[in-house]
Design an enzyme around this catalytic site. Structure first.
Site, PDB file in Angstrom:
ATOM      1  N   SER A  59     -44.863  46.316 -64.024  1.00 32.55           N
ATOM      2  CA  SER A  59     -44.740  46.658 -62.639  1.00 32.55           C
ATOM      3  C   SER A  59     -43.726  45.398 -61.985  1.00 32.55           C
ATOM      4  O   SER A  59     -42.683  45.162 -62.429  1.00 32.55           O
ATOM      5  CB  SER A  59     -46.070  46.810 -62.067  1.00 32.55           C
ATOM      6  OG  SER A  59     -45.687  47.621 -60.945  1.00 32.55           O
TER       7      SER A  59
ATOM      8  N   HIS B  78     -49.645  54.342 -64.439  1.00 34.51           N
ATOM      9  CA  HIS B  78     -48.835  53.250 -64.122  1.00 34.51           C
ATOM     10  C   HIS B  78     -49.415  51.949 -64.946  1.00 34.51           C
ATOM     11  O   HIS B  78     -48.350  51.400 -65.594  1.00 34.51           O
ATOM     12  CB  HIS B  78     -48.908  52.864 -62.699  1.00 34.51           C
ATOM     13  CG  HIS B  78     -47.894  51.688 -62.372  1.00 34.51           C
ATOM     14  ND1 HIS B  78     -46.971  51.455 -62.706  1.00 34.51           N
ATOM     15  CD2 HIS B  78     -48.367  50.719 -61.797  1.00 34.51           C
ATOM     16  CE1 HIS B  78     -46.326  50.382 -62.228  1.00 34.51           C
ATOM     17  NE2 HIS B  78     -47.458  49.871 -61.972  1.00 34.51           N
TER      18      HIS B  78
ATOM     19  N   ASP C   6     -46.346  58.362 -63.724  1.00 35.98           N
ATOM     20  CA  ASP C   6     -46.633  57.272 -63.017  1.00 35.98           C
ATOM     21  C   ASP C   6     -46.612  57.553 -61.455  1.00 35.98           C
ATOM     22  O   ASP C   6     -45.786  57.934 -61.098  1.00 35.98           O
ATOM     23  CB  ASP C   6     -45.438  56.143 -63.619  1.00 35.98           C
ATOM     24  CG  ASP C   6     -45.781  54.694 -62.764  1.00 35.98           C
ATOM     25  OD1 ASP C   6     -46.482  54.643 -61.741  1.00 35.98           O
ATOM     26  OD2 ASP C   6     -45.546  53.930 -63.561  1.00 35.98           O
TER      27      ASP C   6
END
Length: 266
Positions: A93, A224, A194
């Site tokens: 991320s 995610h 996601d």
């Protein structure tokens, strides 16, 4: 403030190939710990730093900015580089944005880059209001724990601190400008489903980096936080293969040491 149990940084000194793991926005090393432990078990030196403002309470993150998070990632990279001949960077991320900047700036010092659902752009039109709203509202609901696998939990904040979110948006702009400077081998894994970071983020990375050695894989069964989700095994296997391919001499040496140890024990 005391750390949340499980949010502790992790470091393991193994062989001469090192792997730096960088966690995401409002997250902690817990989201990467199982992945890092697999590398440690395979004989690699590993570092999973805790980024400033993370792993305690969301209010602490209000006092930090992206420059603080990047500085800690860079410090951990340099520390690992002092013990290793080659260092790879793996990230999830927002950690992906920090890792991309690190790679753009460090060049050949980064042996390779593994990205999981990297965050490099805004997916919310309302983000343009952050410069103002951050002074009126301290936080919004959090983005942690987007995981498909039942019974699995990410240790992250349940609120998103808006001063930090505003700084994250500034990081995205910086990283987008530096993407063409990324020329090292890249393995990018992303989840079609996601709910935090859209596939457009991975598309942007793939379109703008200058790397010629690029592998893209889908985490079809994960959301995610794929590093803790159904595709965690795929991520471990693919990233180990990636590192071994790029460090054949080190891999052969480690295999020889293992074989010698087995012969001795036998």
């Amino acid at each position: 403030m005391p750390l949340l149990p499980g949010a502790e940084p992790f470091r393991h000194l193994g062989g001469r190939v090192g792997v730096l793991f960088v966690h995401g926005f409002t997250g902690s090393p817990q989201s990467l710990r199982p992945w890092a432990e697999e590398f440690a078990a395979a004989g690699y030196s590993v570092s999973v730093p805790l980024l400033p403002g993370h792993g305690t309470r969301w209010q602490d993150m209000q006092l930090t900015r992206w420059e603080d998070w990047y500085a800690e990632a860079e410090r951990a990279f340099e520390e690992l580089s002092a013990d290793c001949d080659q260092v790879f960077v793996c990230a999830l991320s927002m950690g992906g944005a920090l890792a991309l900047r690190l790679t753009a700036r460090k060049g050949v010092a980064v042996a390779g880059l593994v990205l999981v659902n990297p965050s490099v752009r805004s997916d919310n039109p309302a983000s343009v209001l952050l410069p103002v709203i951050r002074h009126l509202v301290p936080s919004l609901p959090g983005v942690a724990n987007d995981i498909a696998k039942p019974g699995t939990h990410e240790l992250g904040y349940d609120r998103t601190p808006l001063h930090a979110a505003w700084s994250l948006a500034r990081l995205w702009k910086t990283v987008q400008a530096e993407l063409p400077d990324v020329r090292r081998p890249v393995l990018l894994l992303h989840s079609p489903q996601d709910h935090v970071v859209s596939p457009a983020n991975s598309e942007l990375v793939l379109a703008r980096i200058s790397s010629t050695d690029v592998t893209e894989l889908l985490c079809e069964r994960s959301y995610h936080v794929a590093t803790l989700d159904h595709d965690a095994g795929l991520i471990v296997e693919a990233s180990l293969d990636f590192v071994r391919r790029l460090t054949p001499a080190a891999h052969a040496e480690a295999s020889a040491v293992d074989a010698s140890a087995e012969d001795h024990l036998g």
